[in-house]
Design an enzyme around this catalytic site. Structure first.
Site, PDB file in Angstrom:
ATOM      1  N   GLN A   1     113.456  50.788 117.588  1.00 17.09           N
ATOM      2  CA  GLN A   1     112.520  51.871 117.904  1.00 17.09           C
ATOM      3  C   GLN A   1     112.778  53.111 117.040  1.00 17.09           C
ATOM      4  OE1 GLN A   1     114.594  50.357 119.985  1.00 17.09           O
ATOM      5  NE2 GLN A   1     115.727  51.767 121.284  1.00 17.09           N
TER       6      GLN A   1
ATOM      7  N   HIS B   1     135.175  44.501 112.492  1.00 12.56           N
ATOM      8  CA  HIS B   1     133.866  45.145 112.616  1.00 12.56           C
ATOM      9  C   HIS B   1     132.982  44.442 113.639  1.00 12.56           C
ATOM     10  CE1 HIS B   1     133.547  48.375 109.691  1.00 12.56           C
ATOM     11  NE2 HIS B   1     134.154  47.640 108.789  1.00 12.56           N
TER      12      HIS B   1
ATOM     13  N   ASP C   1     135.655  52.211 102.930  1.00 14.50           N
ATOM     14  CA  ASP C   1     134.822  52.405 104.119  1.00 14.50           C
ATOM     15  C   ASP C   1     134.730  53.880 104.501  1.00 14.50           C
ATOM     16  OD1 ASP C   1     134.059  49.810 104.547  1.00 14.50           O
ATOM     17  OD2 ASP C   1     135.561  49.379 106.073  1.00 14.50           O
TER      18      ASP C   1
ATOM     19  N   ASN D   1     122.353  46.722 113.531  1.00 15.58           N
ATOM     20  CA  ASN D   1     122.429  45.316 113.930  1.00 15.58           C
ATOM     21  C   ASN D   1     121.216  44.538 113.423  1.00 15.58           C
ATOM     22  OD1 ASN D   1     120.264  45.867 115.649  1.00 15.58           O
ATOM     23  ND2 ASN D   1     121.559  46.122 117.455  1.00 15.58           N
TER      24      ASN D   1
ATOM     25  N   HIS E   1      89.186  50.358  77.106  1.00 16.23           N
ATOM     26  CA  HIS E   1      90.549  50.669  76.678  1.00 16.23           C
ATOM     27  C   HIS E   1      90.584  50.798  75.147  1.00 16.23           C
ATOM     28  CE1 HIS E   1      91.800  49.494  80.704  1.00 16.23           C
ATOM     29  NE2 HIS E   1      93.082  49.720  80.411  1.00 16.23           N
TER      30      HIS E   1
ATOM     31  N   GLU F   1     129.805  41.416  99.900  1.00 18.33           N
ATOM     32  CA  GLU F   1     129.634  42.866 100.058  1.00 18.33           C
ATOM     33  C   GLU F   1     130.809  43.600  99.406  1.00 18.33           C
ATOM     34  OE1 GLU F   1     129.125  46.083 103.735  1.00 18.33           O
ATOM     35  OE2 GLU F   1     130.095  44.155 104.075  1.00 18.33           O
TER      36      GLU F   1
END
Length: 423
Positions: free
Chosen positions: A189, A260, A355, A212, A413, A321
């Site tokens: 949301q 994590h 991090d 998430n 053109h 990652e």
């Protein structure tokens, strides 16, 4: 956990490793479609309905955070935290000031000047997650690149707790990083609200920040109306190590990413099977004290071993990652590694440092996306506007353009170009 000899089983190792991705992503998209539509159509009302449902909020609350709420948050954090924030903000800003794209204009053929003029987007919306833990570091890692890029207005959404309040550490971090407005909104949301705008939440040009699978699905669904950074899934770390590496440090670095999320993906690629076995034993000891690490170790951990070339081939196909090089001669690997969100070189360059305050943003591509995507940077919030200026008619290039226009059947053109040649 599985162990593969790359000399004999490269195909099987890659097949196992490349299973990963955004878990149940298609299912999440179907769930999130309704949320996105409701927020688009009903605005603040829908945002509150879903936040009350998912965050178990009992009382009514204002979506936009007031100045007094920000001031109050400072009373709940300690001085050392604020000093740590300032240290991280400073080094992250320094990195992004260096990587910020610069304008250039150059005459590439006689009479024709071309170039690139970087222009920041006007409004950016950041998402700071708050499900499993508060993430004040994400405020720094998303806001600072946007500010350095020159974005004029940065807003942020982060989920409220059951009391309708925000985590004070996150709120202070957002304020210290320079966010202009903060909203109490979480999940899909929040993404929809920033994409379409509501009575309280500003419509933005780019949405950035991790979340998430439902947040990621929402970003995917609104990517036709706003820019997005990356579709980030669970955290990932691949460590390449040789016989010189310390198994205890390797295990700790892998475990630090595993903690994590139970869906985190960790992998070890080594030239030395002895190292692999010792790392596995160290991880088992850590897992006895940490259930999340134990779950990752059981379901989402792979070990491969082989010669350096095969390790690099595996790494480029795996496209993690984070990639840590814990080898005695990293220069023999670096130039051949082409796919990783971030490359961390040397024993004192752990993912845990990146991090928080190594400089680059910790919002990085996952799920093999580092093969074609980069992490959040000033470029995430910048448009590269191309520039052309012809101050002397160059007959050669005009005639080439006329011929191409004629082949494509665009007579006007061609005439627009001929008219200029005729004067």
């Amino acid at each position: 956990m599985k162990i593969f000899n790359l000399k004999e089983k490269m195909h099987e190792a890659l097949k196992e490793a490349l299973k990963r991705g955004l878990e149940a992503f298609e299912e999440a998209i179907e769930i999130v479609k309704t949320i996105v539509k409701d927020v688009r159509d009903k605005g603040d009302k829908a945002v509150k309905i879903y936040d009350k449902k998912f965050s178990k909020i009992a009382n009514d609350y204002e979506i936009r955070v007031s100045r007094s709420e920000i001031d109050e948050a400072y009373s709940h954090v300690d001085r050392d935290f604020i000093e740590a924030l300032k240290t991280a903000i400073d080094i992250v800003r320094r990195f992004h000031e260096e990587e910020k794209p610069r304008p250039w204009i150059k005459e590439i053929v006689r009479g024709v000047k071309v170039g690139v003029l970087p222009r920041p987007v006007e409004i950016v919306g950041l998402y700071i997650p708050g499900g499993r833990a508060p993430y004040p570091s994400t405020a720094i890692m998303t806001c600072i690149p946007a500010k350095v890029a020159g974005v004029s207005k940065v807003v942020a959404c982060t989920p409220p707790g059951p009391d309708g309040k925000l985590n004070p550490y996150v709120l202070v971090a957002l304020n210290e990083s320079g966010v202009d407005e903060v909203y109490k909104a979480g999940g899909a949301q929040a993404i929809a609200a920033m994409a379409y705008g509501t009575e309280s939440i500003t419509k933005v040009d780019v949405v950035a920040g991790p979340g998430n699978i439902y947040v990621t699905a929402a970003k995917y669904l609104v990517s036709n109306v706003v820019g997005i950074d990356v579709l980030a899934g669970p955290s990932e770390l691949l460590v390449i190590a040789d016989e010189s590496a310390d198994p205890k440090l390797i295990a700790l670095d892998l475990a630090s990413q595993a903690e994590h999320d139970p869906l985190s993906q960790i992998a070890l690629a080594t030239t030395d099977l002895r190292i692999a076995k010792e790392v596995v034993e160290e991880l088992k000891l850590i897992a006895e004290e940490n259930l999340v690490v134990g779950e990752v170790l059981e379901k989402h951990f792979i070990v491969v071993y082989g010669d350096p070339k095969k390790l690099v081939d595996f790494a480029n196909a795996y496209a993690p990652e984070h990639l840590q090089l814990m080898v005695s001669k990293p220069e023999e690997y670096i130039n051949d590694i082409g796919a990783s969100g971030i490359l961390l070189v040397g024993v004192n360059s752990p993912t845990a440092l990146s991090d928080y305050c190594a400089g680059p943003s910790h919002v990085l591509p996952t799920g093999k996306c580092s093969r074609f995507r980069s992490g959040v940077s000033t470029l995430t919030f910048t448009k590269l506007m191309h520039y052309v200026e012809v101050d002397e008619l160059n007959e050669e290039i005009f005639r080439a353009a006329i011929k191409l226009a004629e082949v494509e059947g665009f007579k006007l053109h061609a005439e627009a170009l001929r008219r200029r040649l005729r004067g």
